[in-house]
Design a protein around this motif. Structure first.
Motif, PDB file in Angstrom:
ATOM      1  N   GLU A 146      -2.322  -3.410  -7.924  1.00  0.00           N
ATOM      2  CA  GLU A 146      -2.220  -2.797  -9.314  1.00  0.00           C
ATOM      3  C   GLU A 146      -3.442  -1.686  -9.254  1.00  0.00           C
ATOM      4  N   SER A 147      -4.176  -1.398  -8.507  1.00  0.00           N
ATOM      5  CA  SER A 147      -5.423  -0.712  -8.276  1.00  0.00           C
ATOM      6  C   SER A 147      -5.163   0.682  -7.509  1.00  0.00           C
ATOM      7  N   ILE A 148      -6.213   1.494  -7.568  1.00  0.00           N
ATOM      8  CA  ILE A 148      -6.403   2.764  -6.611  1.00  0.00           C
ATOM      9  C   ILE A 148      -7.214   2.376  -5.684  1.00  0.00           C
ATOM     10  N   ALA A 149      -6.782   2.505  -4.542  1.00  0.00           N
ATOM     11  CA  ALA A 149      -7.827   2.073  -3.240  1.00  0.00           C
ATOM     12  C   ALA A 149      -8.586   3.249  -2.845  1.00  0.00           C
ATOM     13  N   THR A 169       0.822  -1.242   0.170  1.00  0.00           N
ATOM     14  CA  THR A 169      -0.138   0.015  -0.118  1.00  0.00           C
ATOM     15  C   THR A 169       0.982   1.168  -0.083  1.00  0.00           C
ATOM     16  N   ILE A 170       0.613   2.399  -1.009  1.00  0.00           N
ATOM     17  CA  ILE A 170       1.487   3.298  -1.129  1.00  0.00           C
ATOM     18  C   ILE A 170       0.092   4.567  -1.196  1.00  0.00           C
ATOM     19  N   THR A 171       0.630   5.405  -0.510  1.00  0.00           N
ATOM     20  CA  THR A 171       0.023   6.835  -0.581  1.00  0.00           C
ATOM     21  C   THR A 171       0.758   7.885  -0.911  1.00  0.00           C
ATOM     22  N   GLY A 194      -4.411  16.525  -2.538  1.00  0.00           N
ATOM     23  CA  GLY A 194      -5.066  15.404  -2.871  1.00  0.00           C
ATOM     24  C   GLY A 194      -3.990  14.071  -2.412  1.00  0.00           C
ATOM     25  N   PHE A 195      -4.742  13.347  -2.035  1.00  0.00           N
ATOM     26  CA  PHE A 195      -4.014  11.883  -1.534  1.00  0.00           C
ATOM     27  C   PHE A 195      -4.820  10.823  -2.408  1.00  0.00           C
ATOM     28  N   VAL A 207      -1.130   5.567   7.668  1.00  0.00           N
ATOM     29  CA  VAL A 207      -0.348   5.004   6.271  1.00  0.00           C
ATOM     30  C   VAL A 207       0.668   5.994   6.272  1.00  0.00           C
ATOM     31  N   ASP A 208       1.906   5.656   5.911  1.00  0.00           N
ATOM     32  CA  ASP A 208       2.982   6.528   5.382  1.00  0.00           C
ATOM     33  C   ASP A 208       2.709   7.049   4.130  1.00  0.00           C
ATOM     34  N   VAL A 209       3.082   8.355   4.156  1.00  0.00           N
ATOM     35  CA  VAL A 209       2.893   9.223   2.778  1.00  0.00           C
ATOM     36  C   VAL A 209       4.152   9.690   2.216  1.00  0.00           C
ATOM     37  N   ILE A 210       4.085   9.508   0.801  1.00  0.00           N
ATOM     38  CA  ILE A 210       5.119  10.035  -0.215  1.00  0.00           C
ATOM     39  C   ILE A 210       4.598  11.497  -0.586  1.00  0.00           C
ATOM     40  N   ASP A 211       5.145  12.339   0.045  1.00  0.00           N
ATOM     41  CA  ASP A 211       4.870  13.967  -0.376  1.00  0.00           C
ATOM     42  C   ASP A 211       5.656  14.061  -1.838  1.00  0.00           C
TER      43      ASP A 211
END
Length: 375
Positions: free
Chosen positions: A27-30, A2-4, A20-21, A40-44
């Motif tokens: 393979e899909s958008i959750a 899971t990646i945000t 937006g997040f 969740v960890d977030v990549i900014d």
């Protein structure tokens, strides 16, 4: 996994979220939201814009890349891998590579090459990064429609368009323009080529009808090409075409839109503000008139992203609308319900873009949730 991803601006293909997040699972958008998900960890991504992966319905540059100079050629297999890297670096995640069914010595096109090209895409497409499909382009003055029938059976063939490059109609309204263009390609006997195409004119309408039957028989979307009149658009509509690509007049674009066809115009046209041929329809003019449904790179993949930002920068439309012309618009035109927008359940094709030297460039690309370009 899971990646945000967080971005100051997230363009979903239909609207903009600020900030937006976007959360990807496999393979899909959750999820897509304006609030950060819990735990969740977030990549900014900071100042980068986050867009859906772009869908290019007409990419006619593969064979040009294979023959960069008259005396130099590369294997088509090698060139497709090179092109794959190029388009992903410009944010294209679904590409319809053009394969022309015609014998045109000046352009190096033969029906044998068409068969070889389609076979290469079919054989290698699952080893490449972008989702490569074949856009089968068939010249209606060709005598080898049987080749189109054979190739349409391949699973990689998803779009079939019919075209007529005889002067006096379509793209080349003036014979002088036709002669100038074909002379620039190295055609040695313009008179012989023109005589052949004119001799085949009585067969062009039956050929269009047969190509429509081939497309429908194999479940391939049918497109008309270079429509120049309401009559030509009506013919396409009657044949069951879903797309009118590169209409050359405002009347034809309006007629296509009113009949439910998706009107596709070239991104180079939109970026430059004018068609390469004087007097033909401007993509910006069509957009203002409400008759532009999607953009395609035509012959230059970098133009797709460039055109999106240029349309907004020049005040032709807002950026969210422009993004849709390269993402949700072409996806819908091609019947690709699983991509083209950032929404839960869609394929996780995403692009992070930013400005460099005053022009948009791609920093990162994800395809089906997998990093395909960038750090």
């Amino acid at each position: 996994m899971t990646i945000t991803l967080r971005a100051n601006r997230v363009f979903t293909g239909e609207k903009v979220l600020e900030p937006g997040f976007v959360t990807m699972e496999g393979e899909s958008i959750a999820a897509v939201d304006t609030e950060q998900p819990d735990s969740v960890d977030v990549i900014d991504l900071g100042e980068h814009d986050l867009l859906p992966g772009m869908v290019d319905l007409h990419s006619d540059c593969w064979h040009q890349r294979a023959n960069p100079r008259p005396s130099t050629s590369f294997a088509l297999d090698d060139t497709l891998v090179m092109l794959d890297t190029e388009v992903v670096s410009w944010g294209v995640t679904t590409q319809y590579v053009c394969v022309a069914v015609q014998d045109d010595a000046a352009k190096g096109r033969t029906t044998r090459q068409a068969a070889q090209s389609a076979e290469i895409v079919q054989r290698t497409r699952h080893q490449l990064r972008a989702d490569h499909r074949v856009h089968l382009r068939v010249e209606v003055t060709s005598e080898r429609i049987d080749v189109a029938e054979e190739l349409a059976e391949l699973p990689c063939v998803s779009l079939l368009s019919y075209m007529d490059h005889t002067p006096g109609q379509g793209q080349f309204q003036r014979e002088s323009d036709w002669r100038a263009y074909y002379a620039s390609t190295g055609e040695r006997d313009l008179d012989a080529l023109l005589a052949h195409r004119r001799a085949r004119q009585p067969y062009t309408d039956p050929t269009r009808a047969e190509l429509a039957r081939i497309a429908h028989r194999h479940g391939v979307i049918l497109a008309s090409h270079d429509d120049d009149s309401i009559g030509r658009v009506e013919q396409a509509h009657q044949l069951g075409a879903g797309i009118a690509e590169f209409p050359v007049t405002a009347e034809a674009a309006a007629a296509a839109t009113s009949r439910g066809l998706w009107t596709v115009l070239g991104a180079p046209n939109a970026l430059r503000g004018t068609s390469q041929l004087s007097g033909n329809l401007s993509a910006r003019q069509a957009l203002v008139a409400g008759t532009l449904g999607a953009l395609a790179s035509d012959y230059h993949p970098p133009c797709l992203l460039g055109a999106v930002y240029a349309l907004a920068a020049n005040g032709v439309c807002d950026l969210a609308t422009a993004v849709g012309l390269a993402t949700s618009g072409p996806a819908r035109a091609a019947g690709l319900d699983d991509r083209g927008t950032l929404a839960a359940g869609k394929r996780a094709d995403l692009v992070a873009a930013r400005q460099r030297a005053g022009r948009p460039v791609v920093a990162q690309t994800w395809i089906a949730g997998v990093p395909a370009f960038g750090p």
